[in-house]
Design a protein around this motif. Structure first.
Motif, PDB file in Angstrom:
ATOM      1  N   GLY A 256       4.682  27.202  49.164  1.00 22.48           N
ATOM      2  CA  GLY A 256       5.683  27.462  50.200  1.00 22.48           C
ATOM      3  C   GLY A 256       5.573  26.566  51.416  1.00 22.48           C
ATOM      4  O   GLY A 256       5.955  26.960  52.531  1.00 22.48           O
ATOM      5  N   ALA A 257       5.066  25.353  51.223  1.00 22.68           N
ATOM      6  CA  ALA A 257       4.926  24.417  52.346  1.00 22.68           C
ATOM      7  C   ALA A 257       6.299  23.916  52.789  1.00 22.68           C
ATOM      8  O   ALA A 257       7.276  23.956  52.040  1.00 22.68           O
ATOM      9  N   ARG A 258       6.354  23.432  54.008  1.00 27.68           N
ATOM     10  CA  ARG A 258       7.570  22.816  54.521  1.00 27.68           C
ATOM     11  C   ARG A 258       7.217  21.520  55.228  1.00 27.68           C
ATOM     12  O   ARG A 258       6.042  21.238  55.460  1.00 27.68           O
ATOM     13  N   GLY A 259       8.232  20.729  55.554  1.00 28.29           N
ATOM     14  CA  GLY A 259       7.980  19.452  56.197  1.00 28.29           C
ATOM     15  C   GLY A 259       8.740  19.289  57.491  1.00 28.29           C
ATOM     16  O   GLY A 259       9.817  19.878  57.685  1.00 28.29           O
ATOM     17  N   ILE A 260       8.185  18.470  58.394  1.00 27.93           N
ATOM     18  CA  ILE A 260       8.836  18.113  59.639  1.00 27.93           C
ATOM     19  C   ILE A 260       8.621  16.617  59.865  1.00 27.93           C
ATOM     20  O   ILE A 260       7.821  15.998  59.155  1.00 27.93           O
ATOM     21  N   TRP A 261       9.306  16.039  60.839  1.00 23.71           N
ATOM     22  CA  TRP A 261       9.101  14.625  61.130  1.00 23.71           C
ATOM     23  C   TRP A 261       8.935  14.406  62.618  1.00 23.71           C
ATOM     24  O   TRP A 261       9.337  15.242  63.433  1.00 23.71           O
ATOM     25  N   VAL A 262       8.338  13.261  62.955  1.00 23.28           N
ATOM     26  CA  VAL A 262       8.156  12.873  64.350  1.00 23.28           C
ATOM     27  C   VAL A 262       8.701  11.464  64.548  1.00 23.28           C
ATOM     28  O   VAL A 262       8.834  10.701  63.588  1.00 23.28           O
ATOM     29  N   THR A 263       9.013  11.133  65.786  1.00 20.41           N
ATOM     30  CA  THR A 263       9.560   9.816  66.090  1.00 20.41           C
ATOM     31  C   THR A 263       8.448   8.782  66.236  1.00 20.41           C
ATOM     32  O   THR A 263       7.265   9.120  66.357  1.00 20.41           O
ATOM     33  N   GLU A 264       8.851   7.514  66.253  1.00 24.44           N
ATOM     34  CA  GLU A 264       7.901   6.425  66.471  1.00 24.44           C
ATOM     35  C   GLU A 264       7.222   6.569  67.835  1.00 24.44           C
ATOM     36  O   GLU A 264       6.018   6.344  67.969  1.00 24.44           O
ATOM     37  N   ALA A 265       7.996   6.935  68.846  1.00 20.54           N
ATOM     38  CA  ALA A 265       7.447   7.093  70.195  1.00 20.54           C
ATOM     39  C   ALA A 265       6.440   8.233  70.240  1.00 20.54           C
ATOM     40  O   ALA A 265       5.396   8.132  70.908  1.00 20.54           O
ATOM     41  N   GLU A 266       6.722   9.311  69.541  1.00 19.04           N
ATOM     42  CA  GLU A 266       5.795  10.449  69.517  1.00 19.04           C
ATOM     43  C   GLU A 266       4.493  10.075  68.820  1.00 19.04           C
ATOM     44  O   GLU A 266       3.405  10.470  69.258  1.00 19.04           O
ATOM     45  N   ALA A 267       4.603   9.310  67.735  1.00 20.39           N
ATOM     46  CA  ALA A 267       3.400   8.859  67.037  1.00 20.39           C
ATOM     47  C   ALA A 267       2.569   7.951  67.933  1.00 20.39           C
ATOM     48  O   ALA A 267       1.338   8.046  67.975  1.00 20.39           O
ATOM     49  N   ALA A 268       3.231   7.057  68.671  1.00 19.51           N
ATOM     50  CA  ALA A 268       2.522   6.151  69.577  1.00 19.51           C
ATOM     51  C   ALA A 268       1.808   6.932  70.671  1.00 19.51           C
ATOM     52  O   ALA A 268       0.660   6.623  71.030  1.00 19.51           O
ATOM     53  N   ARG A 269       2.467   7.950  71.211  1.00 18.73           N
ATOM     54  CA  ARG A 269       1.832   8.765  72.256  1.00 18.73           C
ATOM     55  C   ARG A 269       0.614   9.499  71.713  1.00 18.73           C
ATOM     56  O   ARG A 269      -0.383   9.684  72.417  1.00 18.73           O
ATOM     57  N   ALA A 270       0.682   9.909  70.461  1.00 17.95           N
ATOM     58  CA  ALA A 270      -0.456  10.600  69.848  1.00 17.95           C
ATOM     59  C   ALA A 270      -1.635   9.653  69.657  1.00 17.95           C
ATOM     60  O   ALA A 270      -2.793  10.044  69.848  1.00 17.95           O
ATOM     61  N   VAL A 271      -1.360   8.403  69.293  1.00 20.48           N
ATOM     62  CA  VAL A 271      -2.420   7.395  69.175  1.00 20.48           C
ATOM     63  C   VAL A 271      -3.113   7.224  70.525  1.00 20.48           C
ATOM     64  O   VAL A 271      -4.353   7.185  70.609  1.00 20.48           O
ATOM     65  N   ALA A 272      -2.320   7.138  71.590  1.00 22.20           N
ATOM     66  CA  ALA A 272      -2.873   6.967  72.932  1.00 22.20           C
ATOM     67  C   ALA A 272      -3.650   8.213  73.369  1.00 22.20           C
ATOM     68  O   ALA A 272      -4.721   8.102  73.977  1.00 22.20           O
ATOM     69  N   PHE A 273      -3.137   9.387  73.061  1.00 23.52           N
ATOM     70  CA  PHE A 273      -3.829  10.628  73.411  1.00 23.52           C
ATOM     71  C   PHE A 273      -5.192  10.704  72.721  1.00 23.52           C
ATOM     72  O   PHE A 273      -6.200  11.063  73.340  1.00 23.52           O
ATOM     73  N   ALA A 274      -5.219  10.353  71.449  1.00 25.51           N
ATOM     74  CA  ALA A 274      -6.479  10.400  70.701  1.00 25.51           C
ATOM     75  C   ALA A 274      -7.508   9.459  71.314  1.00 25.51           C
ATOM     76  O   ALA A 274      -8.693   9.785  71.401  1.00 25.51           O
ATOM     77  N   PHE A 275      -7.047   8.290  71.751  1.00 22.30           N
ATOM     78  CA  PHE A 275      -7.955   7.320  72.356  1.00 22.30           C
ATOM     79  C   PHE A 275      -8.457   7.790  73.720  1.00 22.30           C
ATOM     80  O   PHE A 275      -9.651   7.741  74.001  1.00 22.30           O
ATOM     81  N   ARG A 276      -7.547   8.265  74.545  1.00 18.15           N
ATOM     82  CA  ARG A 276      -7.899   8.616  75.917  1.00 18.15           C
ATOM     83  C   ARG A 276      -8.616   9.953  76.048  1.00 18.15           C
ATOM     84  O   ARG A 276      -9.532  10.104  76.862  1.00 18.15           O
ATOM     85  N   GLU A 277      -8.203  10.921  75.283  1.00 15.12           N
ATOM     86  CA  GLU A 277      -8.768  12.267  75.424  1.00 15.12           C
ATOM     87  C   GLU A 277      -9.855  12.587  74.401  1.00 15.12           C
ATOM     88  O   GLU A 277     -10.795  13.314  74.698  1.00 15.12           O
ATOM     89  N   LEU A 278      -9.733  12.040  73.195  1.00  9.68           N
ATOM     90  CA  LEU A 278     -10.692  12.349  72.129  1.00  9.68           C
ATOM     91  C   LEU A 278     -11.710  11.237  71.923  1.00  9.68           C
ATOM     92  O   LEU A 278     -12.706  11.428  71.232  1.00  9.68           O
TER      93      LEU A 278
END
Length: 326
Positions: A256-278
């Motif tokens: 019963g899994a489902r899928g969602i998508w994210v934008t290029e900008a959202e993915a880029a922000r996540a890369v930056a968050f992982a670097f800066r915060e994690l």
């Protein structure tokens, strides 16, 4: 174990058997917490950093499980794989550890870092044009000519079971802490990791894809496989799969899994968050699950969630662009 057809969902037993093969070889990646992430989402989030896995992504798990399951006759013939980079590195590393010959068919636009790392593990690399040539057809011809075994990137029971050991580890670690999670967000291309994780963890699982490559989400919603149409450019090179597999569809549909998508900008922000915060280096494709959490695509307020960081093999220029744009 008697092999099941690809239309039969993956089983928990297969994941447990894969864990036994990987014990002492794959890295048991930890669960991480981050106050800033909890504050941003309103929930309690545990990160599974497969960017710390051997070869920098979860792909080593499935590759090693598949190669270590080959018969001696199959080992003698070597292996052939096709990949934009992370599966290539996983197969090359596993082949080196097991003393097997490996040839990898890679797109001509694959990130140079991934090409170099694959070659460094001793694999032969054969380039192709992802828009005009079929990597599956090239692999089939090469395997027939050499008597080699094809190692698919996701639509293979041993490969998906190997990826599922990441979910098994999560379930074991949560149980040891006495914590019950509500859901998991998992980066998704062809669905091997997502399907394996769902079976290994037993958690309600959401597949997260890049915008324009959300075929898994569309397929699960429609009840049948829908290929990607009119694919465009994306930084998420690890997730540029054009069609999910029969096994991954059957497994994800069964749970019963489902899928969602994210934008290029959202993915880029996540890369930056992982670097800066994690303080972690995560590639765009490996950060889409984190992107969904940060963007609020899935409401995590008051919930306990697992978020997969599936890989960290990012081209330096792409990484710098993500940091600059966020």
């Amino acid at each position: 174990m008697v092999p099941h057809p690809l239309s039969t969902p993956l089983t928990h037993t297969e994941v447990v058997e894969a864990a036994a093969r990987l014990l002492g070889t794959a890295v048991r990646t930890p669960l991480l917490r981050c106050d800033a992430l909890d504050a941003a989402t309103g929930g309690r989030v545990f990160l599974k950093p497969e960017c710390l896995q051997r070869t920098g992504s979860f792909k080593f798990r499935g590759a090693y499980n598949r190669l270590s399951s080959l018969s001696q006759a199959e080992r003698d013939g070597g292996v052939v794989a096709y990949s934009s980079g992370n599966h290539a590195q996983g197969v090359a590393a596993a082949a080196r550890l097991l003393g097997l010959r490996a040839a990898i068919i890679m797109p001509s636009d694959a990130p140079s870092l991934k090409v170099e790392r694959t070659r460094a593990d001793g694999a032969e690399i054969i380039f192709y044009d992802r828009l005009t040539e079929s990597r599956e057809a090239l692999a089939a011809t090469l395997a027939e000519t050499r008597g080699a075994t094809i190692i698919p990137p996701f639509d293979d029971r041993h490969v998906a079971a190997g990826q599922g050991t990441s979910g098994l580890e999560v379930a074991e670690d949560l149980a040891a802490m006495g914590i019950t999670a509500d859901l998991a967000l998992v980066c998704c291309g062809g669905g091997g990791l997502t399907a394996g994780f769902a079976i290994g963890s037993g958690l309600p699982t959401i597949a997260v894809e890049p915008q324009g490559y959300d075929d898994v989400g569309l397929s699960l919603a429609a009840g049948h496989i829908i290929p990607v149409s009119n694919p465009g450019p994306t930084r998420c090179d690890a997730l540029q799969t054009l069609r999910m597999g029969e096994l991954t569809f059957a497994t994800l549909a069964a749970v019963g899994a489902r899928g969602i998508w994210v934008t290029e900008a959202e993915a880029a922000r996540a890369v930056a968050f992982a670097f800066r915060e994690l303080k972690l280096v995560v590639e765009p494709g490996g950060a889409v699950a984190l992107a969904a959490a940060l963007a609020g695509t899935v409401d995590l307020h008051g919930k306990t969630a697992i978020v997969m960081l599936s890989g960290g093999n990012v081209d330096p220029k792409v990484f710098a662009d993500c940091l600059a744009q966020s």
